[in-house]
Write an enzyme that holds these catalytic residues in place. Structure first.
Site, PDB file in Angstrom:
ATOM      1  N   ASP A 527       0.825  -1.210   0.000  1.00 52.38           N
ATOM      2  CA  ASP A 527       0.000   0.000   0.000  1.00 52.38           C
ATOM      3  C   ASP A 527       0.856   1.256   0.000  1.00 52.38           C
ATOM      4  O   ASP A 527       0.534   2.243  -0.636  1.00 52.38           O
ATOM      5  CB  ASP A 527      -0.937   0.010   1.221  1.00 52.38           C
ATOM      6  N   GLU A 533       3.513   0.222   7.919  1.00 53.43           N
ATOM      7  CA  GLU A 533       2.487  -0.592   7.285  1.00 53.43           C
ATOM      8  C   GLU A 533       3.139  -1.421   6.166  1.00 53.43           C
ATOM      9  O   GLU A 533       3.511  -2.539   6.383  1.00 53.43           O
ATOM     10  CB  GLU A 533       1.355   0.302   6.766  1.00 53.43           C
ATOM     11  N   GLU A 802      -2.337   8.988  -0.845  1.00 52.02           N
ATOM     12  CA  GLU A 802      -3.435   8.211  -0.269  1.00 52.02           C
ATOM     13  C   GLU A 802      -4.738   9.010  -0.324  1.00 52.02           C
ATOM     14  O   GLU A 802      -5.813   8.464  -0.529  1.00 52.02           O
ATOM     15  CB  GLU A 802      -3.109   7.865   1.189  1.00 52.02           C
ATOM     16  N   HIS A 824       0.784   6.158  -2.370  1.00 49.62           N
ATOM     17  CA  HIS A 824      -0.250   5.128  -2.346  1.00 49.62           C
ATOM     18  C   HIS A 824      -0.781   5.007  -3.768  1.00 49.62           C
ATOM     19  O   HIS A 824      -1.335   5.951  -4.297  1.00 49.62           O
ATOM     20  CB  HIS A 824      -1.392   5.609  -1.452  1.00 49.62           C
TER      21      HIS A 824
HETATM   22  C1  BGC Z   1      -3.947   1.107   3.882  1.00 46.02           C
HETATM   23  C2  BGC Z   1      -4.834   1.106   2.678  1.00 46.02           C
HETATM   24  C3  BGC Z   1      -5.699  -0.108   2.828  1.00 46.02           C
HETATM   25  C4  BGC Z   1      -6.580   0.215   3.998  1.00 46.02           C
HETATM   26  C5  BGC Z   1      -7.690  -0.723   4.245  1.00 46.02           C
HETATM   27  C6  BGC Z   1      -4.812   1.369   5.058  1.00 46.02           C
HETATM   28  O1  BGC Z   1      -4.129   1.508   6.210  1.00 46.02           O
HETATM   29  O2  BGC Z   1      -2.900   1.989   3.772  1.00 46.02           O
HETATM   30  O3  BGC Z   1      -4.258   1.355   1.508  1.00 46.02           O
HETATM   31  O4  BGC Z   1      -6.345  -0.546   1.726  1.00 46.02           O
HETATM   32  O5  BGC Z   1      -5.827   0.426   5.153  1.00 46.02           O
HETATM   33  O6  BGC Z   1      -8.677  -0.055   4.756  1.00 46.02           O
END
Ligand code: BGC
Length: 963
Positions: A527, A533, A802, A824
């Protein structure tokens, strides 16, 4: 004199003779979608090649593959014989069982449409891995005891090789990310140009409860007669580090290796990891290494520990690691590498000394000097350097530095700088300093202690990566930095797409999307690359997967990753939210469905039926999971509702999204079953029929649940209409048309802006175009207000964010810090529309992998423009498919004529659909009437479209209005 004349005449004659034969070549030979792969364990690898020709109408009518264990093709193991077929992608090996650890050479002979035979000339081979020959009692070794501070283990052994070596391979894997050294040299692969390429972050991320990969390396040139040393470092990585979120408990680091040496006399020697002959130590230069937190390196601890004569008497004997219970599989695919061609030289370097007080909360950095050219920089103790790479990226820095022994350098990484030093703007520090609060708990730092080499010392980390555009650097003593560059690290899949227009901001957006992909394809599709993450979020990749596979060749990458998805699937069939699974849960709508969408995408793009076969049982299991979600009121509820239309401006009920995705799954399962079916009544055909019934049932229930008599949805949002239109969930053409009108009204009422989240944004542009609203799509593309793609471009984005407004010049940083990633890729899904609609390059699902191309360029034919917008007059795209490069470019001339330049690779055909401006339009190719042009099979004009069937070749069409 006579002789000199004779040669050119003869040469000319010879050329005339051979030219018609050699105009077509056969090249880019691949096995399992890779060039000359080493270490495959597949019993039936698949072959592919490309025909290349400048002529029109070139095709393959037959092929013959020969596989042999020698380069002279004397020891054949398979001769397919001449097979009448036009297929040149994913041809399955049909010879005798392959032996382990064997190099197989292969070539292909192609018969073209005029019965000319063309033989490939590339030196093509593949090499098998261990297959079933096993690990010869190699054991997973581990450090017997953990170190309380240092986290990176070193392992080593020596052995004597007493004869002349003919060949040598080492098979290795690690629990934690590992690096291998032989006799003081790092193990890598020699590429076609003779350069050694190193794989980073081996063994990559898999679901370690099931799978870990081993790699195979040719190490003959690193070995010598006599005493040899074998060594490895293992860092926590995805196995033990923070990124695993405790998924694997608290396991020990591990390493396994098997070296097989064949001597020239035919005898062999095998060296394996075992606790008796291997030793370990934690006392190396890499003191700590963690993906989230960074690396601590003490150059004073460097030693010749990877060399044969190193004194390891203080090292400890290893233990046996029993933490891994899964299977060790051969890795074949693009590895993670430093992508040298993308290296970044800093655009600007700022040296500052302390903080200046201003009227803001944090003040501003006190700038002493700025550098815009690479320079040797003297940094006094107490001052700080801020480097701007000019591009948000993923990787690390490499630097060369001089200073006194024991001086400590600290570097921190960030995607953005604080602008004014004001809390009200979301800044977390003085203006001009690094904005790092969005990294959450990830420390993202480097600490380097100098050994004091007067010649300077060079360093880059190897156990961590950063998502950054900026980094700062301080030192505990005066130092001189000779150089510092940004190295891009990621999965080195070949980039195969391009797109440009005459609109510089659209081009910048496209560049941002490409960089988003370069940054987030690192072993798995992640992501984001910066905060704590960096996970394989399924929703993000199902949205971006199609774009991603236009940008880069992901055939092998997705083959590997869908294996991770299957490994992580829950017993009841629920796909995970992230693959490999850790930290979060399972079975959430629009995330879980990546388990179906990605194999389907891979099939479309690369004609890879194998990926459908491999995933089919898991997909069926997922469908059973969906079926089990019925409740008292509704039978077709779909998957979980945790994420909905993630980060949208306007909320769409997440249950609605789940139901739509259930319908989507049923539709795709129908298509997948049909793709696997070989007769009208076989099991797959029956399954396809069942999926159609299921889809119809979901649709029926959807209508009673969400649609009123006028075709209005109870969910009156853009995302809701987009999904229902895309999935054809309305009961009649009239209801559908009303929905299209409603959707248009919603967008207009929002001042020509979208307000969709991940799910809606992944759908909006293709769906608008499919329902006849491509002009609205162009309006959205060129929209500059928030939210829109160009809005973040205007705010200075160099990657996709994002949120549309993660940072704004007006208000600073978005207050929801935790979800404020500047890298993102999900919203970058708009590039799918650029390739497939603007340029119009589409695979045909009935003849996938671009064997037949549906070329539907859709120029910007808007007659009126929202304020501030102008027409895009030119677009140019290419995509290097498994049959060759497809090109599609259009240009709207000042007189209204439209020129289309297209390239259809050899051994493919295309249906080119051109939009005509009026019934009287004329169509020319190379300034002749199109019908009469070579390679043009037919031209049919229907309504406002010309449908042109094309053989392979380069064409230049022009449409012109007769009036
Ligand atoms: C991520 C997103 C992911 C989402 C799910 C986030 O923390 O960065 O890209 O799809 O969580 O809700």
């Amino acid at each position: 004199m006579k002789k000199a004349l004779l040669i050119p005449v003869f040469f000319l004659f010879w050329c005339i003779l051979i030219l018609p034969l050699s105009a077509t070549t056969v090249n880019d030979l691949r096995v399992e979608y890779m060039k000359n792969p080493i270490g495959t364990d597949m019993s039936q690898p698949r072959f592919s090649w490309k025909m290349e020709s400048h002529e029109r109408g070139v095709s393959q009518t037959a092929y013959r593959i020969i596989v042999s264990t020698d380069a002279a093709f004397k020891k054949k193991v398979w001769d397919s014989g001449e097979i009448a077929s036009d297929q040149s992608v994913a041809i399955v090996y049909g010879g005798a069982a392959l032996s382990p650890a064997t190099r197989y050479f292969w070539k292909v002979q192609v018969k073209d449409h005029s019965s000319h035979k063309i033989v490939s000339t590339e030196k093509a081979f593949f090499e098998t891995g261990l297959i079933n020959s096993g690990w010869s009692n190699a054991q997973w070794i581990k450090p017997l005891q953990r170190d309380t501070i240092n986290t990176v283990a070193m392992f080593r052994t020596t052995c004597t090789l007493n004869k002349k070596i003919r060949s040598a391979r080492i098979y290795t894997s690690g629990l934690g990310i590992y690096e291998v050294y032989i006799n003081g040299k790092r193990v890598g692969t020699t590429d076609e140009k003779g350069k050694t390429v190193y794989d980073e972050f081996k063994p990559g991320w898999t679901d370690y409860t099931h799978t870990v990969f081993y790699s195979t390396y040719d190490v003959k040139d690193l070995l010598s007669k006599g005493k040899n040393a074998f060594a490895a470092t293992v860092a926590p990585g995805w196995w033990q580090g923070g990124v695993s979120h405790g998924k694997y408990g608290n396991p020990d680091l591990g390493f396994i290796a098997k070296l097989v040496v064949i001597y020239t006399d035919g005898s062999s020697e095998v060296v394996v990891t075992d606790p008796q002959t291997w030793k370990y130590s934690f006392d190396g230069a890499i003191r700590q290494g963690d993906i989230y937190n960074g690396e601590i390196y003490d150059a004073r601890k460097e030693s010749a520990w990877t060399s044969p004569n190193f004194d390891d008497s203080k090292w400890q004997a290893c233990g046996i690691n029993t933490d891994f219970k899964g299977i060790i599989k051969a890795f074949v695919g693009p590895t993670v590498q430093v992508r040298t061609q993308l290296q970044r030289v800093p655009m600007k370097i700022t040296r500052y000394d302390g903080i200046m007080e201003t009227d803001s909360d944090y003040g501003k950095i006190n700038v002493k000097e700025t550098y815009t050219q690479p320079a040797v920089i003297s940094l006094p103790k107490g001052q700080t350097l801020v480097y701007d790479m000019g591009q948000n990226m993923t990787g690390w820095v490499k630097f060369k530095v001089k200073g006194a022994e024991g001086t400590e350098i600290t570097m921190r990484f960030a995607e953005m700088l604080n602008d004014e030093g004001k809390k009200s703007r979301g800044d977390d520090g003085p203006g001009g300093s690094l904005y790092r609060i969005n990294l959450r708990s990830a420390k993202a730092m480097l600490q380097y202690t100098l050994k004091g080499d007067a010649q300077g010392e060079e360093y880059h980390p190897s156990t961590t990566f950063f998502g950054f555009r900026y980094c700062d650097l301080t030192a505990t003593g005066d130092i001189e930095i000779e150089s510092l560059t940004g190295e891009v690290v990621g999965t080195a899949s070949e980039e195969v797409g391009s797109f440009s227009t005459d609109h510089p901001d659209v081009n910048q957006l496209f560049s941002n999307i490409i960089w988003g992909q370069r940054s987030n394809f690192l072993s798995i599709p992640t992501d984001c690359p910066q905060r704590d993450e960096r996970l394989g979020w399924m929703g993000d990749i199902q949205i971006f997967g199609r774009t991603a596979s236009y940008n880069a060749d992901l055939a092998a990458f997705f083959h590997k990753w869908t294996g991770d998805v299957r490994d992580s699937q829950r017993d009841d069939g629920a796909y995970p939210d992230v693959a490999p699974i850790c930290w979060v849960g399972y079975g959430q709508a629009a995330w879980a469905e990546a388990g179906i969408i990605i194999p389907w995408t891979t099939y479309l793009m690369y004609a890879d039926k194998g990926i459908l076969e491999d995933n089919y049982p898991a997909m069926e299991k997922y469908m059973s999971f969906l079926a089990a979600q019925a409740d008292d009121k509704y039978k077709y509820n779909g998957a979980g509702t945790n994420y909905g239309d993630w980060v949208s401006y306007v909320k769409t009920d997440s249950r609605y999204i789940s139901v739509c995705y259930y319908a989507y799954s049923a539709l795709l399962m129908e298509k997948i079953s049909l793709a696997l079916s070989s007769s009208k009544k076989d099991i797959y055909a029956q399954k396809a029929a069942y999926c159609r019934i299921l889809y119809n049932n979901i649709k029926r229930e959807f209508q009673t649940r969400y649609v009123d008599a006028t075709g209005r949805l109870s969910q009156n949002t853009q995302t809701a209409y987009l999904l229902a239109l895309k999935l054809d969930l309305f009961s009649s053409a009239l209801a559908r048309q009303r929905a299209i009108n409603n959707l248009q009204i919603l967008i207009m009422a929002n001042d020509n802006k979208l307000n969709t989240g991940f799910v809606g944004t992944g759908t909006i542009m293709p769906t608008l175009s499919d329902v006849g609203l491509i002009n609205v799509a162009y309006d959205l593309l060129l929209q500059r207000e928030n939210p829109s793609w160009l809005y973040s471009v205007d705010q200075g984005a160099t990657t996709v964010w994002e949120r549309w407004n993660s940072y704004t010049k007006e208000n600073g940083f978005h207050p929801d810090i935790g979800m404020n990633s500047f890298n993102h890729y999900a919203y970058g899904a708009v590039a799918e529309w650029m390739y497939r609609y603007v340029a119009g390059i589409n695979p045909d699902e009935n003849n996938p992998g671009f064997k037949h191309i549906l070329l539907n360029p859709s120029p910007d034919f808007r007659k009126s423009f929202p304020e501030g917008q102008t027409q895009i007059k030119h677009a140019d795209a290419s995509y290097n498919s498994y049959y060759g490069t497809i090109k599609s470019a259009w240009k709207i001339e000042d007189n209204g004529d439209v020129r289309y330049d297209v390239t259809i690779p050899a051994n493919t055909t295309a249906t080119l659909t051109l939009i005509l401006s009026g019934k009287q339009s004329e169509i020319f190719e190379s300034e002749l009437s199109a019908e009469n042009s070579k390679g043009v099979v037919s031209v049919t004009v229907k309504d406002d479209k010309a449908i042109i069937k094309l053989a392979s070749g380069n064409y230049s069409f022009r449409t012109s209005d007769r009036n």
